[in-house]
Design a protein around this motif. Sequence first.
Motif, PDB file in Angstrom:
ATOM      1  N   ASP A   7       0.876  -1.160   0.000  1.00  0.00           N
ATOM      2  CA  ASP A   7       0.000   0.000   0.000  1.00  0.00           C
ATOM      3  C   ASP A   7       0.925   1.224   0.000  1.00  0.00           C
ATOM      4  O   ASP A   7       2.105   1.132   0.349  1.00  0.00           O
ATOM      5  CB  ASP A   7      -0.865  -0.046   1.272  1.00  0.00           C
ATOM      6  N   ASP A   9      -0.138   5.238   0.570  1.00  0.00           N
ATOM      7  CA  ASP A   9      -0.387   6.259   1.613  1.00  0.00           C
ATOM      8  C   ASP A   9      -0.345   5.619   2.995  1.00  0.00           C
ATOM      9  O   ASP A   9      -1.089   4.679   3.269  1.00  0.00           O
ATOM     10  CB  ASP A   9      -1.771   6.903   1.413  1.00  0.00           C
ATOM     11  N   GLY A  10       0.547   6.098   3.828  1.00  0.00           N
ATOM     12  CA  GLY A  10       0.624   5.610   5.208  1.00  0.00           C
ATOM     13  C   GLY A  10       1.575   4.455   5.397  1.00  0.00           C
ATOM     14  O   GLY A  10       1.841   4.031   6.529  1.00  0.00           O
ATOM     15  N   ASP A 234      -1.609  -0.064   5.940  1.00  0.00           N
ATOM     16  CA  ASP A 234      -1.767   0.702   7.197  1.00  0.00           C
ATOM     17  C   ASP A 234      -3.211   0.772   7.646  1.00  0.00           C
ATOM     18  O   ASP A 234      -3.513   1.368   8.693  1.00  0.00           O
ATOM     19  CB  ASP A 234      -1.237   2.141   7.016  1.00  0.00           C
ATOM     20  N   ASP A 239      -6.657  -2.596   3.381  1.00  0.00           N
ATOM     21  CA  ASP A 239      -5.468  -3.390   3.024  1.00  0.00           C
ATOM     22  C   ASP A 239      -5.529  -4.810   3.587  1.00  0.00           C
ATOM     23  O   ASP A 239      -5.367  -5.798   2.866  1.00  0.00           O
ATOM     24  CB  ASP A 239      -4.204  -2.690   3.552  1.00  0.00           C
TER      25      ASP A 239
HETATM   26 MG    MG Z   1      -2.774   3.378   3.146  1.00  0.00          MG
END
Ligand code: MG
Length: 297
Positions: A7, A9-10, A234, A239
């Motif tokens: 993943d 973002d984050g 995250d 996810d």
């Molecule tokens: Mg993310």
Amino acid sequence: MDNFLFDCDGVLWNGRGAIPGSVDTIAHLKRLGKKVYYITNNSSSSREDYQKKCLKYGFDAEVVDIVCTAYVGALYLHNNNFKGKVYVVGNPAMGKELDKFNIRHIGIGPDEMVNDDDNMNNSSRVEEWLKTQLDPEVNCVFVGFDAHINYIKILKAASYLQRENCLFLGTNEDGHYPTQDSDIVIPGTGTMVEAVSLPSRKKPLIIGKPETTMFDTLSQANNLDPARSMMVGDRMNTDIYMAKRCNLKSLLVLTGVCTEQDLPLNGVQPKSFEAGEELPDFYADKLGIFGEFIAGL
Ligand SMILES: [Mg+2]
Ligand SMILES: O=C(O)COP(=O)(O)O
């Protein structure tokens, strides 16, 4: 593990740049001959733009290693021989991906009421709203991240969705972006999707995680064996939930949306479970510490 799906973002980056330790971890996995893929719900960039972003941050990535919801949404329409015109509540990246498949679309960018001022009373406003011009050819509404979201866009999208057989696609339903060290909440695309779903009384087909479409797209293109693949994310309700559905191993990192308080550790119940959260096989504070650990899997 042969394949690692990250993943973005984050996990790999946040609003301030690459997350410390993530670049080293990806480089380490690549040196060991592992396959690395990027799988993001974020609809605000095309595959090519994500490749540029990866390279800028120091992640070695080919376009074919990247799946994002703007691309997979357009691919879905293409694979289903969509004919017609899409009303996009979204952003230019979604337009770019639709253009690649010669799918006609309208709606990207700001849109305002023709005659609207604050001293209009509601009945005169309704009269104006009822005059809204709709495009007769639209037979799909595709909702993604749209910083120009407003009343008239929601009105048009909900109106198009009253048409017989009008498709309703949503890129993802993430409620907010990871902003760990800030008191600002950045509303996620789930905000736009829900804003259209509610008045239209229709439920969207979601392209992004936790649906399996993005993994399926990667898996078909690269012949991935789920038993030898790990999803690193995250967010438990996207996810990790997708990983479970696709029989992937899963690692949750606490550099994005989820924190240790979200995990049932030492018998303490988590502080707030968002709908659809699934617990990971492993969790780590962040990628960097576990570069060696992950590579050993
Ligand atoms: Mg993310
Ligand atoms: O766009 C989002 O809300 C989340 O994006 P991500 O899947 O890369 O974490």
